[in-house]
Scaffold this motif. Structure first.
Motif, mmCIF file in Angstrom:
data_model
loop_
_atom_site.group_PDB
_atom_site.id
_atom_site.type_symbol
_atom_site.label_atom_id
_atom_site.label_comp_id
_atom_site.label_asym_id
_atom_site.label_seq_id
_atom_site.Cartn_x
_atom_site.Cartn_y
_atom_site.Cartn_z
ATOM 1 N N LEU A 179 -8.007 26.530 -45.490
ATOM 2 C CA LEU A 179 -7.933 25.182 -44.915
ATOM 3 C C LEU A 179 -9.262 24.801 -44.277
ATOM 4 N N ALA A 180 -9.905 25.753 -43.597
ATOM 5 C CA ALA A 180 -11.221 25.488 -43.018
ATOM 6 C C ALA A 180 -12.246 25.231 -44.118
ATOM 7 N N GLY A 181 -12.121 25.939 -45.231
ATOM 8 C CA GLY A 181 -13.030 25.737 -46.349
ATOM 9 C C GLY A 181 -12.900 24.352 -46.960
ATOM 10 N N PHE A 182 -11.673 23.869 -47.073
ATOM 11 C CA PHE A 182 -11.467 22.512 -47.593
ATOM 12 C C PHE A 182 -12.069 21.469 -46.651
ATOM 13 N N ARG A 183 -11.914 21.693 -45.349
ATOM 14 C CA ARG A 183 -12.504 20.774 -44.362
ATOM 15 C C ARG A 183 -14.026 20.773 -44.482
ATOM 16 N N PHE A 184 -14.600 21.936 -44.701
ATOM 17 C CA PHE A 184 -16.052 22.049 -44.845
ATOM 18 C C PHE A 184 -16.517 21.310 -46.104
ATOM 19 N N GLN A 185 -15.792 21.472 -47.199
ATOM 20 C CA GLN A 185 -16.154 20.761 -48.417
ATOM 21 C C GLN A 185 -16.058 19.246 -48.234
ATOM 22 N N LEU A 186 -15.035 18.801 -47.523
ATOM 23 C CA LEU A 186 -14.885 17.370 -47.251
ATOM 24 C C LEU A 186 -16.044 16.869 -46.411
ATOM 25 N N TRP A 187 -16.468 17.670 -45.439
ATOM 26 C CA TRP A 187 -17.614 17.295 -44.598
ATOM 27 C C TRP A 187 -18.870 17.153 -45.442
ATOM 28 N N LEU A 188 -19.069 18.060 -46.406
ATOM 29 C CA LEU A 188 -20.227 17.974 -47.285
ATOM 30 C C LEU A 188 -20.188 16.694 -48.107
ATOM 31 N N LEU A 189 -19.016 16.328 -48.618
ATOM 32 C CA LEU A 189 -18.886 15.108 -49.407
ATOM 33 C C LEU A 189 -19.155 13.869 -48.572
ATOM 34 N N GLU A 190 -18.628 13.841 -47.354
ATOM 35 C CA GLU A 190 -18.825 12.693 -46.466
ATOM 36 C C GLU A 190 -20.287 12.556 -46.062
ATOM 37 N N ARG A 191 -20.969 13.696 -45.892
ATOM 38 C CA ARG A 191 -22.376 13.646 -45.523
ATOM 39 C C ARG A 191 -23.227 13.086 -46.648
ATOM 40 N N ASP A 192 -22.810 13.339 -47.891
ATOM 41 C CA ASP A 192 -23.547 12.810 -49.042
ATOM 42 C C ASP A 192 -23.349 11.303 -49.183
#
Length: 371
Positions: free
Chosen positions: A358-371
């Motif tokens: 779940l933390a990994g999915f949140r991290f991936q979402l953060w990467l997408l939002e930052r882009d």
């Protein structure tokens, strides 16, 4: 048993383990059985079919293990999971690290082997990095760190066995009957829950993945604990579980075996480096997945999309290697094989894996939002 018969049995156990793991690889490739995918489906789409597939696999493996134990075919006390010492910190932290890593690495250890069999060069890189990190955590620099920190945070269940024996002591029940009733009862409940959803019931692929994967875990317990058990070694005259790395009964698990596979490949000419059940399981999964991918014409070469994709997979592989060894298993080693024995440490490791994912999915979402 003489030495010739013992060597013949050794070869038979390895062949049986390879066959079971090849079936696992073929089923996982065909049914898209994947722990990370199951969690992702729930989080992103609210779809529980693959989660139910995973639950059914646990249930079938649990029922199979405890029925074999009740019949006297296997000795549950002779597994690494059947211990009264609960390494809760290692299980939770290692599991969380593994779960986080499997999201970055596009799948857990077993999924990496399945993807490798399907033509993924990305999975090949993950395999080597994960195996290296696992070996370092077994015997190298991170092994020292693990031993001096989280492994020391533990507590003991008396009388020195997992939940069934502890419950039997608390309530004055017979230990063997408690284990059988609890194992079959919990396993059946998981199977019933999995089959309770109409989307699952209507999917032959879901039934095949859930029941089939669970059956391969139970089958490996039988290969190791029944077929491979010798009461008296021809040289040492001691009981032995043939072809195992730990000297105990083993089932499917992939983090440490990846490390031992690299060790066997690198030191192949060393006569002391022999094939074990874990090593042939790794090779079997790749072979089974490759055969299924070729048969269904889904074999595709796959490479990295770019620098960030490469970096994320390498970091994920490192996390899985370190975390999987720290937690004493991966989504299969702890999440299926370990949980099938009703080990509390395995349950905690599974909780850690889910939280890490779940933390990994949140991290991936953060990467997408930052882009």
């Amino acid at each position: 048993m003489d030495e010739t018969t013992f060597q013949s049995l050794h070869a038979t156990v390895l062949a049986a383990a390879f066959a079971v793991s090849a079936v696992f690889g073929a089923l996982a490739q065909r049914t898209h059985f994947c722990t990370m995918g199951a969690i992702s489906d729930v989080v992103n789409m609210g779809d529980t079919v693959r989660l139910r597939m995973w639950a059914m696999a646990i249930g079938v493996a649990m029922i199979g293990f405890h029925l074999m134990a009740a019949a006297g075919l296997v000795d549950p006390t002779q597994t690494i999971y059947w211990s009264g010492r609960v390494i809760w910190a290692s299980a939770l932290l290692g599991g969380a690290l593994f779960g986080f890593g499997m999201v970055l690495g596009s799948g857990c250890g077993s999924k990496t082997l399945v993807r490798l069999g399907g033509g993924s060069l990305k999975a090949l890189v993950v395999f080597f990095v994960m195996g290296f990190a696992a070996y370092a955590t077994l015997r190298g620099i991170t092994a020292v760190l693990r031993d001096r920190t989280v492994d020391r945070l533990a507590f003991d269940l008396q009388p020195g066995s997992p939940l069934p024996a502890w419950l039997a002591q608390q309530f004055g029940w017979a230990p063997s009957s408690t284990a059988l009733v609890l194992g079959v009862g919990v396993g059946a409940a998981l199977v019933v829950w999995a089959a309770s959803h109409p989307d699952f019931r209507g999917s032959g692929q879901a039934w095949l993945g859930g029941a089939g994967i669970g059956a391969t875990v139970a089958a490996m317990w039988a290969v190791s604990g029944w077929l491979g058990f010798v009461p008296e070694h021809p040289q040492t005259l001691e009981p032995v579980y043939v072809a195992t790395q730990s000297g105990r009964m083993e089932a499917l698990t992939f983090t440490a075996p990846m490390a031992y596979t690299l060790d066997w490949l690198i030191y192949y000419s060393d006569a002391n480096k022999v094939l074990t059940l874990g090593v042939v399981s790794v090779l079997g999964v790749v072979a089974g997945a490759a055969a299924m991918a070729l048969a269904t014409r889904t074999f595709r070469w796959e490479g990295f999309a770019g620098t960030r994709d490469t970096a994320l997979h390498i970091v994920g592989a490192l996390c899985m290697g370190v975390g999987g060894v720290t937690a004493m298993g991966c989504t299969i080693g702890q999440g299926l094989s370990g949980v099938s024995t009703l080990s509390l440490t395995s349950v905690l490791a599974l909780v850690g894996i889910v939280l890490g994912a779940l933390a990994g999915f949140r991290f991936q979402l953060w990467l997408l939002e930052r882009d």
